[in-house]
Motif scaffolding. Structure first.
Motif, PDB file in Angstrom:
ATOM      1  N   THR A 142      25.720  67.054  55.574  1.00 44.17           N
ATOM      2  CA  THR A 142      25.334  68.472  55.633  1.00 44.17           C
ATOM      3  C   THR A 142      25.617  69.130  56.974  1.00 44.17           C
ATOM      4  O   THR A 142      25.328  70.310  57.142  1.00 44.17           O
ATOM      5  CB  THR A 142      23.836  68.613  55.322  1.00 44.17           C
ATOM      6  OG1 THR A 142      23.071  67.834  56.262  1.00 44.17           O
ATOM      7  CG2 THR A 142      23.533  68.136  53.910  1.00 44.17           C
ATOM      8  N   ASP A 143      26.196  68.398  57.914  1.00 46.77           N
ATOM      9  CA  ASP A 143      26.379  68.943  59.262  1.00 46.77           C
ATOM     10  C   ASP A 143      27.830  68.899  59.719  1.00 46.77           C
ATOM     11  O   ASP A 143      28.106  68.834  60.913  1.00 46.77           O
ATOM     12  CB  ASP A 143      25.508  68.177  60.251  1.00 46.77           C
ATOM     13  CG  ASP A 143      25.812  66.680  60.267  1.00 46.77           C
ATOM     14  OD1 ASP A 143      26.571  66.219  59.395  1.00 46.77           O
ATOM     15  OD2 ASP A 143      25.284  65.982  61.159  1.00 46.77           O
ATOM     16  N   TRP A 144      28.754  68.959  58.785  1.00 45.96           N
ATOM     17  CA  TRP A 144      30.156  68.941  59.182  1.00 45.96           C
ATOM     18  C   TRP A 144      30.550  70.274  59.816  1.00 45.96           C
ATOM     19  O   TRP A 144      30.003  71.337  59.471  1.00 45.96           O
ATOM     20  CB  TRP A 144      31.043  68.654  57.966  1.00 45.96           C
ATOM     21  CG  TRP A 144      31.131  67.191  57.640  1.00 45.96           C
ATOM     22  CD1 TRP A 144      30.406  66.173  58.191  1.00 45.96           C
ATOM     23  CD2 TRP A 144      32.002  66.584  56.687  1.00 45.96           C
ATOM     24  NE1 TRP A 144      30.770  64.974  57.640  1.00 45.96           N
ATOM     25  CE2 TRP A 144      31.741  65.192  56.717  1.00 45.96           C
ATOM     26  CE3 TRP A 144      32.960  67.068  55.809  1.00 45.96           C
ATOM     27  CZ2 TRP A 144      32.426  64.285  55.905  1.00 45.96           C
ATOM     28  CZ3 TRP A 144      33.634  66.169  54.999  1.00 45.96           C
ATOM     29  CH2 TRP A 144      33.373  64.794  55.052  1.00 45.96           C
ATOM     30  N   ARG A 145      31.524  70.194  60.707  1.00 43.80           N
ATOM     31  CA  ARG A 145      32.068  71.395  61.344  1.00 43.80           C
ATOM     32  C   ARG A 145      32.589  72.361  60.269  1.00 43.80           C
ATOM     33  O   ARG A 145      33.216  71.936  59.300  1.00 43.80           O
ATOM     34  CB  ARG A 145      33.198  70.976  62.290  1.00 43.80           C
ATOM     35  CG  ARG A 145      33.696  72.088  63.194  1.00 43.80           C
ATOM     36  CD  ARG A 145      34.858  71.629  64.057  1.00 43.80           C
ATOM     37  NE  ARG A 145      34.521  70.526  64.961  1.00 43.80           N
ATOM     38  CZ  ARG A 145      35.286  70.144  65.988  1.00 43.80           C
ATOM     39  NH1 ARG A 145      36.429  70.785  66.232  1.00 43.80           N
ATOM     40  NH2 ARG A 145      34.936  69.136  66.749  1.00 43.80           N
ATOM     41  N   ARG A 146      32.347  73.652  60.474  1.00 43.66           N
ATOM     42  CA  ARG A 146      32.770  74.666  59.503  1.00 43.66           C
ATOM     43  C   ARG A 146      34.175  75.193  59.768  1.00 43.66           C
ATOM     44  O   ARG A 146      34.594  76.171  59.160  1.00 43.66           O
ATOM     45  CB  ARG A 146      31.784  75.830  59.485  1.00 43.66           C
ATOM     46  CG  ARG A 146      30.423  75.482  58.871  1.00 43.66           C
ATOM     47  CD  ARG A 146      29.458  76.665  58.971  1.00 43.66           C
ATOM     48  NE  ARG A 146      28.291  76.479  58.127  1.00 43.66           N
ATOM     49  CZ  ARG A 146      27.213  75.799  58.476  1.00 43.66           C
ATOM     50  NH1 ARG A 146      27.167  75.217  59.686  1.00 43.66           N
ATOM     51  NH2 ARG A 146      26.192  75.679  57.651  1.00 43.66           N
ATOM     52  N   THR A 147      34.888  74.544  60.657  1.00 44.45           N
ATOM     53  CA  THR A 147      36.199  75.064  61.057  1.00 44.45           C
ATOM     54  C   THR A 147      37.321  74.050  60.874  1.00 44.45           C
ATOM     55  O   THR A 147      38.413  74.230  61.425  1.00 44.45           O
ATOM     56  CB  THR A 147      36.161  75.503  62.535  1.00 44.45           C
ATOM     57  OG1 THR A 147      35.608  74.442  63.338  1.00 44.45           O
ATOM     58  CG2 THR A 147      35.311  76.747  62.702  1.00 44.45           C
ATOM     59  N   TRP A 148      37.075  73.001  60.097  1.00 42.49           N
ATOM     60  CA  TRP A 148      38.172  72.068  59.824  1.00 42.49           C
ATOM     61  C   TRP A 148      39.190  72.751  58.918  1.00 42.49           C
ATOM     62  O   TRP A 148      38.852  73.252  57.854  1.00 42.49           O
ATOM     63  CB  TRP A 148      37.659  70.797  59.144  1.00 42.49           C
ATOM     64  CG  TRP A 148      36.750  69.942  59.970  1.00 42.49           C
ATOM     65  CD1 TRP A 148      35.488  69.546  59.650  1.00 42.49           C
ATOM     66  CD2 TRP A 148      37.036  69.354  61.248  1.00 42.49           C
ATOM     67  NE1 TRP A 148      34.958  68.754  60.637  1.00 42.49           N
ATOM     68  CE2 TRP A 148      35.886  68.614  61.632  1.00 42.49           C
ATOM     69  CE3 TRP A 148      38.139  69.382  62.102  1.00 42.49           C
ATOM     70  CZ2 TRP A 148      35.817  67.912  62.840  1.00 42.49           C
ATOM     71  CZ3 TRP A 148      38.068  68.683  63.301  1.00 42.49           C
ATOM     72  CH2 TRP A 148      36.931  67.967  63.655  1.00 42.49           C
ATOM     73  N   ASP A 149      40.446  72.760  59.356  1.00 38.45           N
ATOM     74  CA  ASP A 149      41.523  73.332  58.546  1.00 38.45           C
ATOM     75  C   ASP A 149      42.169  72.291  57.645  1.00 38.45           C
ATOM     76  O   ASP A 149      42.715  72.634  56.600  1.00 38.45           O
ATOM     77  CB  ASP A 149      42.591  73.949  59.460  1.00 38.45           C
ATOM     78  CG  ASP A 149      42.058  75.149  60.214  1.00 38.45           C
ATOM     79  OD1 ASP A 149      41.959  76.223  59.609  1.00 38.45           O
ATOM     80  OD2 ASP A 149      41.728  74.997  61.399  1.00 38.45           O
ATOM     81  N   ALA A 150      42.126  71.050  58.059  1.00 40.01           N
ATOM     82  CA  ALA A 150      42.728  69.979  57.269  1.00 40.01           C
ATOM     83  C   ALA A 150      41.895  68.722  57.409  1.00 40.01           C
ATOM     84  O   ALA A 150      41.348  68.428  58.480  1.00 40.01           O
ATOM     85  CB  ALA A 150      44.162  69.713  57.730  1.00 40.01           C
ATOM     86  N   ILE A 151      41.757  67.985  56.315  1.00 41.21           N
ATOM     87  CA  ILE A 151      41.197  66.631  56.306  1.00 41.21           C
ATOM     88  C   ILE A 151      42.194  65.790  55.531  1.00 41.21           C
ATOM     89  O   ILE A 151      42.539  66.111  54.391  1.00 41.21           O
ATOM     90  CB  ILE A 151      39.810  66.582  55.647  1.00 41.21           C
ATOM     91  CG1 ILE A 151      38.844  67.552  56.331  1.00 41.21           C
ATOM     92  CG2 ILE A 151      39.250  65.167  55.717  1.00 41.21           C
ATOM     93  CD1 ILE A 151      37.484  67.650  55.652  1.00 41.21           C
ATOM     94  N   LEU A 152      42.661  64.707  56.151  1.00 37.41           N
ATOM     95  CA  LEU A 152      43.776  63.948  55.589  1.00 37.41           C
ATOM     96  C   LEU A 152      43.448  62.469  55.508  1.00 37.41           C
ATOM     97  O   LEU A 152      42.879  61.902  56.445  1.00 37.41           O
ATOM     98  CB  LEU A 152      45.018  64.133  56.468  1.00 37.41           C
ATOM     99  CG  LEU A 152      45.425  65.575  56.770  1.00 37.41           C
ATOM    100  CD1 LEU A 152      46.463  65.606  57.870  1.00 37.41           C
ATOM    101  CD2 LEU A 152      45.942  66.257  55.521  1.00 37.41           C
ATOM    102  N   PRO A 153      43.825  61.812  54.414  1.00 36.58           N
ATOM    103  CA  PRO A 153      43.652  60.362  54.326  1.00 36.58           C
ATOM    104  C   PRO A 153      44.770  59.650  55.069  1.00 36.58           C
ATOM    105  O   PRO A 153      45.932  60.060  55.009  1.00 36.58           O
ATOM    106  CB  PRO A 153      43.737  60.094  52.822  1.00 36.58           C
ATOM    107  CG  PRO A 153      44.625  61.180  52.305  1.00 36.58           C
ATOM    108  CD  PRO A 153      44.381  62.384  53.177  1.00 36.58           C
TER     109      PRO A 153
END
Length: 330
Positions: A142-153
Protein backbone atom coordinates in the motif's frame (compact mmCIF):
# COMPACT_ATOMS: atom_id res chain seq x y z
CA UNK A 1 -13.04 -11.32 -7.97
CA UNK A 2 -15.54 -13.43 -9.87
CA UNK A 3 -15.17 -15.40 -13.05
CA UNK A 4 -17.63 -16.79 -15.58
CA UNK A 5 -17.58 -17.96 -19.21
CA UNK A 6 -17.81 -15.27 -21.87
CA UNK A 7 -16.91 -15.15 -25.59
CA UNK A 8 -14.21 -12.89 -26.96
CA UNK A 9 -16.51 -11.02 -29.33
CA UNK A 10 -19.37 -10.14 -26.99
CA UNK A 11 -19.64 -7.00 -24.94
CA UNK A 12 -21.32 -6.90 -21.55
CA UNK A 13 -21.29 -3.09 -21.57
CA UNK A 14 -23.93 -1.65 -23.95
CA UNK A 15 -21.93 1.50 -24.65
CA UNK A 16 -18.94 -0.51 -25.88
CA UNK A 17 -19.36 -2.07 -29.29
CA UNK A 18 -17.18 -5.04 -30.32
CA UNK A 19 -15.36 -3.25 -33.14
CA UNK A 20 -11.85 -4.43 -32.30
CA UNK A 21 -9.84 -6.86 -34.36
CA UNK A 22 -7.03 -9.36 -33.89
CA UNK A 23 -4.62 -10.60 -36.54
CA UNK A 24 -2.06 -13.35 -35.98
CA UNK A 25 1.01 -14.07 -38.07
CA UNK A 26 3.45 -16.94 -37.86
CA UNK A 27 7.02 -15.79 -37.80
CA UNK A 28 9.99 -17.57 -39.39
CA UNK A 29 13.38 -15.99 -40.07
CA UNK A 30 11.78 -12.56 -40.19
CA UNK A 31 9.05 -13.54 -42.66
CA UNK A 32 5.42 -13.17 -41.63
CA UNK A 33 2.61 -15.41 -42.84
CA UNK A 34 -0.98 -14.58 -42.00
CA UNK A 35 -2.58 -17.22 -39.75
CA UNK A 36 -6.01 -15.81 -38.93
CA UNK A 37 -8.12 -12.71 -38.31
CA UNK A 38 -10.65 -12.41 -35.50
CA UNK A 39 -13.14 -9.58 -35.97
CA UNK A 40 -15.81 -8.22 -33.63
CA UNK A 41 -13.38 -8.32 -30.72
CA UNK A 42 -14.09 -6.14 -27.69
CA UNK A 43 -12.74 -2.67 -28.46
CA UNK A 44 -11.95 -1.61 -24.90
CA UNK A 45 -9.03 -3.82 -23.90
CA UNK A 46 -6.31 -1.67 -22.32
CA UNK A 47 -3.67 -4.33 -21.68
CA UNK A 48 -2.70 -7.62 -23.35
CA UNK A 49 -0.37 -9.70 -21.21
CA UNK A 50 1.13 -12.93 -22.58
CA UNK A 51 2.00 -15.61 -20.06
CA UNK A 52 1.41 -19.16 -18.84
CA UNK A 53 -1.85 -19.12 -16.92
CA UNK A 54 -2.55 -22.85 -16.97
CA UNK A 55 -0.58 -25.44 -15.05
CA UNK A 56 0.14 -27.52 -18.16
CA UNK A 57 0.31 -25.68 -21.47
CA UNK A 58 2.98 -25.18 -24.11
CA UNK A 59 1.18 -22.42 -25.98
CA UNK A 60 1.30 -18.81 -24.85
CA UNK A 61 -1.83 -17.76 -22.99
CA UNK A 62 -3.19 -14.21 -23.16
CA UNK A 63 -4.72 -12.05 -20.45
CA UNK A 64 -6.89 -9.16 -21.70
CA UNK A 65 -7.74 -6.36 -19.23
CA UNK A 66 -10.43 -3.67 -19.59
CA UNK A 67 -9.76 -0.96 -17.00
CA UNK A 68 -13.08 0.86 -17.29
CA UNK A 69 -15.14 -2.29 -16.89
CA UNK A 70 -12.95 -3.95 -14.26
CA UNK A 71 -12.91 -6.97 -16.54
CA UNK A 72 -10.29 -9.53 -17.49
CA UNK A 73 -10.44 -12.53 -19.79
CA UNK A 74 -7.86 -15.27 -20.26
CA UNK A 75 -7.50 -17.07 -23.60
CA UNK A 76 -5.61 -20.02 -25.03
CA UNK A 77 -4.80 -20.48 -28.75
CA UNK A 78 -6.74 -23.62 -29.68
CA UNK A 79 -8.50 -23.13 -33.04
CA UNK A 80 -7.40 -24.66 -36.38
CA UNK A 81 -4.88 -21.84 -36.84
CA UNK A 82 -4.47 -20.98 -33.18
CA UNK A 83 -7.58 -18.82 -32.85
CA UNK A 84 -8.17 -17.72 -29.28
CA UNK A 85 -10.57 -19.68 -27.13
CA UNK A 86 -11.83 -18.42 -23.78
CA UNK A 87 -10.48 -20.07 -20.64
CA UNK A 88 -11.94 -17.84 -17.96
CA UNK A 89 -13.66 -14.50 -17.48
CA UNK A 90 -13.00 -12.41 -14.37
CA UNK A 91 -15.34 -9.60 -13.29
CA UNK A 92 -15.03 -7.19 -10.41
CA UNK A 93 -11.35 -6.44 -10.89
CA UNK A 94 -9.97 -3.11 -9.70
CA UNK A 95 -10.45 -0.42 -12.34
CA UNK A 96 -7.23 1.43 -11.64
CA UNK A 97 -4.53 -1.01 -12.65
CA UNK A 98 -1.97 0.76 -14.85
CA UNK A 99 0.42 -2.18 -15.21
CA UNK A 100 0.03 -5.94 -15.03
CA UNK A 101 3.08 -8.22 -15.31
CA UNK A 102 3.13 -11.99 -15.66
CA UNK A 103 6.19 -13.99 -14.56
CA UNK A 104 7.58 -16.34 -11.92
CA UNK A 105 7.09 -14.30 -8.73
CA UNK A 106 5.30 -16.75 -6.41
CA UNK A 107 6.15 -20.31 -5.41
CA UNK A 108 2.52 -21.26 -4.85
CA UNK A 109 1.43 -20.23 -8.34
CA UNK A 110 0.62 -22.96 -10.84
CA UNK A 111 1.83 -21.15 -13.92
CA UNK A 112 2.93 -17.53 -14.05
CA UNK A 113 1.97 -15.22 -11.21
CA UNK A 114 0.71 -11.66 -11.68
CA UNK A 115 1.96 -8.33 -10.38
CA UNK A 116 -0.49 -5.40 -10.43
CA UNK A 117 0.29 -1.68 -10.02
CA UNK A 118 -2.17 1.20 -9.47
CA UNK A 119 -0.14 4.38 -9.88
CA UNK A 120 -2.67 6.83 -8.46
CA UNK A 121 -3.20 4.76 -5.31
CA UNK A 122 0.46 3.76 -4.84
CA UNK A 123 -0.80 0.20 -4.66
CA UNK A 124 0.77 -3.09 -5.74
CA UNK A 125 -0.53 -6.63 -5.47
CA UNK A 126 0.85 -10.09 -6.21
CA UNK A 127 -1.58 -12.80 -7.30
CA UNK A 128 -1.02 -16.50 -7.96
CA UNK A 129 -2.73 -18.72 -10.53
CA UNK A 130 -4.64 -21.83 -9.46
CA UNK A 131 -3.70 -23.87 -12.54
CA UNK A 132 -7.05 -23.36 -14.28
CA UNK A 133 -6.76 -19.63 -15.10
CA UNK A 134 -8.16 -18.59 -11.70
CA UNK A 135 -6.31 -16.05 -9.56
CA UNK A 136 -5.95 -15.37 -5.84
CA UNK A 137 -4.16 -12.64 -3.92
CA UNK A 138 -0.97 -13.47 -2.02
CA UNK A 139 0.52 -10.05 -1.14
CA UNK A 140 -0.55 -6.40 -1.07
CA UNK A 141 1.67 -3.29 -0.97
CA UNK A 142 0.00 0.00 0.00
CA UNK A 143 3.00 2.34 0.09
CA UNK A 144 4.49 2.12 -3.37
CA UNK A 145 5.75 5.27 -5.06
CA UNK A 146 3.03 6.95 -7.15
CA UNK A 147 5.45 7.98 -9.88
CA UNK A 148 6.77 4.72 -11.28
CA UNK A 149 6.55 4.91 -15.07
CA UNK A 150 7.69 1.36 -15.70
CA UNK A 151 7.94 -1.89 -13.74
CA UNK A 152 9.76 -4.64 -15.62
CA UNK A 153 10.48 -8.32 -14.97
CA UNK A 154 14.13 -9.34 -15.20
CA UNK A 155 16.17 -12.49 -14.68
CA UNK A 156 16.55 -13.46 -11.01
CA UNK A 157 19.30 -11.45 -9.34
CA UNK A 158 21.89 -13.54 -7.51
CA UNK A 159 22.72 -11.09 -4.73
CA UNK A 160 24.00 -13.87 -2.48
CA UNK A 161 26.01 -16.35 -4.58
CA UNK A 162 25.10 -19.93 -3.84
CA UNK A 163 21.56 -19.15 -2.64
CA UNK A 164 20.07 -20.27 -5.94
CA UNK A 165 17.58 -17.45 -6.48
CA UNK A 166 14.90 -18.74 -8.82
CA UNK A 167 12.17 -16.10 -8.71
CA UNK A 168 11.89 -13.25 -11.19
CA UNK A 169 13.32 -9.92 -10.05
CA UNK A 170 11.95 -6.45 -10.84
CA UNK A 171 13.15 -3.11 -12.16
CA UNK A 172 11.21 0.04 -11.24
CA UNK A 173 11.81 3.29 -13.21
CA UNK A 174 10.75 6.82 -12.19
CA UNK A 175 11.24 9.10 -15.16
CA UNK A 176 10.61 12.41 -13.35
CA UNK A 177 13.60 11.96 -11.04
CA UNK A 178 15.74 9.72 -13.23
CA UNK A 179 15.76 6.81 -10.80
CA UNK A 180 15.81 3.06 -11.27
CA UNK A 181 15.53 0.49 -8.49
CA UNK A 182 16.10 -3.27 -8.62
CA UNK A 183 14.23 -5.67 -6.33
CA UNK A 184 14.31 -9.40 -5.72
CA UNK A 185 11.23 -11.49 -5.01
CA UNK A 186 11.41 -14.45 -2.63
CA UNK A 187 8.49 -16.52 -3.89
CA UNK A 188 6.46 -15.78 -0.76
CA UNK A 189 5.28 -12.30 -1.75
CA UNK A 190 8.12 -10.22 -0.29
CA UNK A 191 10.23 -7.72 -2.24
CA UNK A 192 13.74 -6.62 -1.24
CA UNK A 193 15.57 -3.71 -2.80
CA UNK A 194 18.99 -4.64 -4.13
CA UNK A 195 20.19 -1.41 -5.73
CA UNK A 196 19.15 2.15 -6.54
CA UNK A 197 20.36 4.22 -9.50
CA UNK A 198 19.74 7.97 -9.22
CA UNK A 199 21.54 9.20 -12.33
CA UNK A 200 19.44 7.77 -15.13
CA UNK A 201 18.26 9.86 -18.06
CA UNK A 202 14.84 11.47 -17.42
CA UNK A 203 13.72 11.17 -21.00
CA UNK A 204 13.47 7.43 -21.58
CA UNK A 205 10.13 6.71 -23.21
CA UNK A 206 10.55 2.95 -23.37
CA UNK A 207 12.60 0.44 -21.40
CA UNK A 208 12.28 -3.06 -22.82
CA UNK A 209 13.85 -6.15 -21.21
CA UNK A 210 14.73 -9.40 -22.97
CA UNK A 211 16.60 -12.52 -21.93
CA UNK A 212 19.83 -13.19 -23.78
CA UNK A 213 21.70 -16.48 -23.75
CA UNK A 214 25.47 -16.21 -23.39
CA UNK A 215 28.20 -18.84 -23.28
CA UNK A 216 28.11 -18.73 -19.48
CA UNK A 217 24.45 -18.19 -18.59
CA UNK A 218 21.35 -16.22 -19.42
CA UNK A 219 21.15 -12.54 -18.62
CA UNK A 220 18.71 -9.67 -18.92
CA UNK A 221 19.45 -7.00 -21.50
CA UNK A 222 17.59 -3.68 -21.28
CA UNK A 223 16.77 -1.58 -24.34
CA UNK A 224 16.37 2.12 -23.50
CA UNK A 225 14.73 4.44 -26.05
CA UNK A 226 14.46 8.25 -26.00
CA UNK A 227 11.98 9.15 -28.73
CA UNK A 228 12.57 12.91 -29.00
CA UNK A 229 16.34 12.44 -29.25
CA UNK A 230 16.26 9.41 -31.56
CA UNK A 231 18.55 7.79 -29.03
CA UNK A 232 18.86 4.16 -27.93
CA UNK A 233 21.12 2.27 -25.55
CA UNK A 234 21.42 -1.40 -24.61
CA UNK A 235 22.59 -2.49 -21.15
CA UNK A 236 23.33 -5.86 -19.58
CA UNK A 237 22.11 -6.43 -16.01
CA UNK A 238 24.42 -8.27 -13.61
CA UNK A 239 23.48 -10.33 -10.56
CA UNK A 240 23.90 -7.40 -8.18
CA UNK A 241 21.42 -5.03 -9.80
CA UNK A 242 24.05 -3.04 -11.68
CA UNK A 243 24.03 -2.37 -15.42
CA UNK A 244 26.80 -2.13 -18.00
CA UNK A 245 26.30 -0.45 -21.36
CA UNK A 246 26.72 -2.71 -24.38
CA UNK A 247 25.95 -0.26 -27.18
CA UNK A 248 24.73 3.24 -27.93
CA UNK A 249 22.73 4.52 -30.95
CA UNK A 250 22.23 8.17 -31.84
CA UNK A 251 20.39 7.95 -35.14
CA UNK A 252 17.27 5.97 -34.32
CA UNK A 253 13.93 6.89 -35.83
CA UNK A 254 12.09 9.36 -33.57
CA UNK A 255 8.65 7.87 -34.02
CA UNK A 256 8.78 4.28 -32.76
CA UNK A 257 5.70 3.53 -30.66
CA UNK A 258 6.46 -0.06 -29.67
CA UNK A 259 9.54 -2.24 -29.30
CA UNK A 260 8.71 -5.94 -28.94
CA UNK A 261 11.32 -8.55 -27.95
CA UNK A 262 11.09 -11.81 -29.89
CA UNK A 263 13.10 -14.84 -30.97
CA UNK A 264 13.96 -15.13 -34.66
CA UNK A 265 13.37 -18.77 -35.48
CA UNK A 266 15.62 -20.35 -38.07
CA UNK A 267 18.63 -18.34 -36.94
CA UNK A 268 17.81 -18.75 -33.22
CA UNK A 269 18.68 -15.18 -32.35
CA UNK A 270 17.24 -12.52 -30.10
CA UNK A 271 15.17 -10.06 -32.05
CA UNK A 272 13.62 -6.63 -31.56
CA UNK A 273 10.57 -5.62 -33.57
CA UNK A 274 10.08 -1.84 -33.88
CA UNK A 275 6.66 -0.42 -34.86
CA UNK A 276 5.96 3.13 -36.08
CA UNK A 277 2.20 3.59 -35.98
CA UNK A 278 1.96 6.83 -37.99
CA UNK A 279 4.13 5.45 -40.80
CA UNK A 280 2.62 1.96 -40.83
CA UNK A 281 6.17 0.66 -40.57
CA UNK A 282 7.80 -2.29 -38.83
CA UNK A 283 11.47 -3.21 -38.67
CA UNK A 284 12.95 -6.42 -37.25
CA UNK A 285 16.51 -6.47 -35.93
CA UNK A 286 18.67 -9.32 -34.67
CA UNK A 287 20.69 -8.56 -31.53
CA UNK A 288 24.06 -10.12 -30.78
CA UNK A 289 25.87 -10.53 -27.46
CA UNK A 290 27.60 -7.16 -27.81
CA UNK A 291 24.37 -5.25 -28.25
CA UNK A 292 24.85 -4.78 -32.00
CA UNK A 293 21.66 -4.63 -34.08
CA UNK A 294 21.39 -5.88 -37.65
CA UNK A 295 18.32 -5.40 -39.83
CA UNK A 296 16.57 -8.67 -40.74
CA UNK A 297 13.33 -7.45 -42.34
CA UNK A 298 11.49 -4.22 -43.05
CA UNK A 299 7.70 -4.16 -43.31
CA UNK A 300 5.88 -1.32 -45.03
CA UNK A 301 2.16 -0.82 -45.48
CA UNK A 302 1.26 -2.03 -42.02
CA UNK A 303 -2.00 -0.89 -40.48
CA UNK A 304 -1.55 2.47 -38.72
CA UNK A 305 -3.97 1.61 -35.94
CA UNK A 306 -2.44 -1.31 -34.06
CA UNK A 307 -2.68 -0.62 -30.33
CA UNK A 308 -0.74 -3.66 -29.14
CA UNK A 309 1.58 -6.31 -30.57
CA UNK A 310 2.66 -9.36 -28.57
CA UNK A 311 5.01 -12.22 -29.34
CA UNK A 312 4.71 -15.87 -28.33
CA UNK A 313 3.63 -19.30 -29.55
CA UNK A 314 0.24 -18.03 -30.59
CA UNK A 315 -0.66 -19.32 -34.05
CA UNK A 316 -0.09 -22.02 -36.61
CA UNK A 317 -1.78 -25.23 -37.77
CA UNK A 318 -1.93 -28.30 -35.61
CA UNK A 319 -1.16 -28.80 -31.93
CA UNK A 320 2.38 -27.38 -32.10
CA UNK A 321 2.11 -23.62 -32.48
CA UNK A 322 4.81 -21.54 -34.13
CA UNK A 323 6.59 -18.37 -32.99
CA UNK A 324 3.94 -15.79 -33.75
CA UNK A 325 2.95 -12.14 -33.54
CA UNK A 326 -0.56 -11.12 -32.48
CA UNK A 327 -1.76 -7.63 -33.44
CA UNK A 328 -4.71 -5.92 -31.72
CA UNK A 329 -6.70 -2.88 -32.84
CA UNK A 330 -9.24 -1.39 -30.48
Amino acid sequence: MQNEPHPLSESQTPSIQPRGELEAYTFLEGQLEHAYTQSNVRSSWDLLIPGAYMEFTEATNLLFYDRTAGLAEIYLPEGPQGELQLLKRHTGWRRGWDLILADHFLEVSKGDSLLFYDREAGLGELHAMDGEAGVFQVARFTDWRRTWDAILPIMPLDVSPGTGQVFTSLLFYDRAVGEGEFYTTDGQGHLSRVSRHSDWRRTWDLIVPFTQSTSDANRTVLVFYDRSAGHGELYAVDGQGDIARLSKYTGWRRSWDLIIPCRISGINANGLLFYDRSAGLGELYAVDGRGALSLVSRYTGWRQTWDAIVFGTLAGPGPLLDPSLLFYER
